[in-house]
Design an enzyme around this catalytic site. Structure first.
Site, PDB file in Angstrom:
ATOM      1  N   ASN A 156      25.273 -77.579 -41.825  1.00  0.00           N
ATOM      2  CA  ASN A 156      26.541 -78.311 -41.680  1.00  0.00           C
ATOM      3  C   ASN A 156      26.937 -78.601 -40.233  1.00  0.00           C
ATOM      4  O   ASN A 156      27.836 -79.417 -39.988  1.00  0.00           O
ATOM      5  CB  ASN A 156      27.689 -77.578 -42.397  1.00  0.00           C
ATOM      6  CG  ASN A 156      27.637 -77.708 -43.903  1.00  0.00           C
ATOM      7  OD1 ASN A 156      28.127 -76.842 -44.629  1.00  0.00           O
ATOM      8  ND2 ASN A 156      27.055 -78.779 -44.419  1.00  0.00           N
ATOM      9  N   ASP A 177      31.645 -78.039 -53.744  1.00  0.00           N
ATOM     10  CA  ASP A 177      31.195 -79.380 -53.354  1.00  0.00           C
ATOM     11  C   ASP A 177      32.144 -80.485 -53.834  1.00  0.00           C
ATOM     12  O   ASP A 177      32.816 -80.323 -54.851  1.00  0.00           O
ATOM     13  CB  ASP A 177      29.790 -79.610 -53.938  1.00  0.00           C
ATOM     14  CG  ASP A 177      29.065 -80.735 -53.236  1.00  0.00           C
ATOM     15  OD1 ASP A 177      29.534 -81.199 -52.180  1.00  0.00           O
ATOM     16  OD2 ASP A 177      28.009 -81.153 -53.747  1.00  0.00           O
TER      17      ASP A 177
HETATM   18  C1  FPP Z   1      31.048 -79.497 -49.447  1.00  0.00           C
HETATM   19  O1  FPP Z   1      31.709 -80.717 -49.744  1.00  0.00           O
HETATM   20  C2  FPP Z   1      31.994 -78.576 -48.848  1.00  0.00           C
HETATM   21  C3  FPP Z   1      31.869 -78.017 -47.618  1.00  0.00           C
HETATM   22  C4  FPP Z   1      30.718 -78.287 -46.736  1.00  0.00           C
HETATM   23  C5  FPP Z   1      32.916 -77.121 -47.061  1.00  0.00           C
HETATM   24  C6  FPP Z   1      33.605 -76.198 -48.004  1.00  0.00           C
HETATM   25  C7  FPP Z   1      34.769 -75.593 -47.310  1.00  0.00           C
HETATM   26  C8  FPP Z   1      36.012 -75.415 -47.831  1.00  0.00           C
HETATM   27  C9  FPP Z   1      36.350 -75.682 -49.236  1.00  0.00           C
HETATM   28  C10 FPP Z   1      37.164 -74.945 -47.002  1.00  0.00           C
HETATM   29  C11 FPP Z   1      37.022 -73.752 -46.159  1.00  0.00           C
HETATM   30  C12 FPP Z   1      36.676 -72.513 -46.872  1.00  0.00           C
HETATM   31  C13 FPP Z   1      37.398 -71.369 -46.906  1.00  0.00           C
HETATM   32  C14 FPP Z   1      36.756 -70.140 -47.461  1.00  0.00           C
HETATM   33  C15 FPP Z   1      38.772 -71.264 -46.415  1.00  0.00           C
HETATM   34  P1  FPP Z   1      31.258 -82.072 -49.033  1.00  0.00           P
HETATM   35  O2  FPP Z   1      32.044 -82.226 -47.801  1.00  0.00           O
HETATM   36  O3  FPP Z   1      29.784 -82.054 -48.830  1.00  0.00           O
HETATM   37  O4  FPP Z   1      31.687 -83.118 -50.103  1.00  0.00           O
HETATM   38  P2  FPP Z   1      30.990 -84.512 -50.435  1.00  0.00           P
HETATM   39  O5  FPP Z   1      29.624 -84.170 -51.013  1.00  0.00           O
HETATM   40  O6  FPP Z   1      31.897 -85.102 -51.442  1.00  0.00           O
HETATM   41  O7  FPP Z   1      30.909 -85.279 -49.158  1.00  0.00           O
END
Ligand code: FPP
Length: 242
Positions: free
Chosen positions: A71, A23
């Site tokens: 998502n 996150d």
């Molecule tokens: C949450 O942060 C993160 C995600 C929804 C996506 C996670 C994906 C990756 C790290 C990359 C792809 C994965 C692989 C295995 C190659 P957020 O976007 O909710 O962050 P925020 O809370 O700061 O908005």
């Protein structure tokens, strides 16, 4: 706040299976005036580094939350960017056979783009015999969805006469989940300051130790993992006993 340590605890104090809620990518990007997808791009690099480090430490499995069933509500270009990062990772995994990682995707693949579904199948098959570390990528994954699917699968087996309701126990239920055959996570790490599970491994997390850290996922380093592992090593796991 310093959440780093230069060395990890001894090997016998390490968890066998770690869950990570990656996150804070969006906030990492916003702080720099960048589009959110750049945060995911950095987050994907962190993922690669941390999985390799965990493998070198001798940790058996890592499960990362890459995309939840919720998502899809994000803007189209962010969803597309996440799918592209997954494509790229799967491609790299297939090239870097020396990583010795066994890949499994946890989640409902049906709504994923056809090419991605194919690449997933190929990557899973090609990496099946790898013994370095098991990497579970939770993709279009929801803990409740997983439990409902498991229940449905068992109910169907009962209707077909293959199973009697009284034969359903925790072991059989676990075997109907995406993580069938794998140990439950001992330890779940969520960076970025949020303190909730957000539908991640609800069944499997029953006795997991949880840790919430302030660092944003793209800034997470092996030294942050060391610190979290020291925290884990200091916990007294009682599993309901005394
Ligand atoms: C949450 O942060 C993160 C995600 C929804 C996506 C996670 C994906 C990756 C790290 C990359 C792809 C994965 C692989 C295995 C190659 P957020 O976007 O909710 O962050 P925020 O809370 O700061 O908005």
């Amino acid at each position: 706040m310093n959440e780093t340590a230069s060395t990890p605890p001894a090997r016998d104090l390490l968890p066998r299976h770690i869950g990570i809620i990656m996150d804070g990518n969006g906030r990492w990007a916003a702080k720099r005036g960048l589009p959110r997808k750049m945060g995911h791009q950095e987050g994907a690099k962190t993922f690669g580094k941390i999985v390799r480090y965990a493998r070198d430490l001798g940790i058996g499995a890592v499960t990362v939350y890459a995309f939840s069933t919720e998502n899809w509500k994000r803007p189209r270009d962010e969803v597309d960017a996440l799918m592209d990062l997954l494509r790229r990772y799967l491609g790299e995994l297939r090239q870097h056979k020396d990583d010795n990682a066994r890949l499994l995707i946890l989640g409902d693949r049906n709504p994923l783009p056809e090419d991605l579904r194919q690449t997933i199948l190929q990557a899973e098959q090609e990496s099946r015999e790898n013994t370095g570390i098991t990497v579970n990528v939770a993709l279009n994954y929801g803990g409740r969805d997983e439990i409902v699917r498991g229940a449905r699968q068992l109910a169907e087996a009962c209707l077909k006469g293959e199973l009697r309701p009284e034969e359903i126990d925790e072991e059989r239920f676990s075997a109907a989940l995406y993580t069938a055959g794998q140990p439950d996570p001992d330890f779940i790490i969520r960076p970025s300051g949020e303190m909730r599970l957000s539908n991640f491994m609800l069944w499997q997390a029953a006795y997991a130790e949880l840790i919430f850290m302030h660092v944003l996922w793209p800034d997470f380093t092996p030294e942050h993992l060391n610190w979290a592992l020291w925290e884990y090593a200091g916990r007294n796991r009682r599993f309901g006993g005394v």
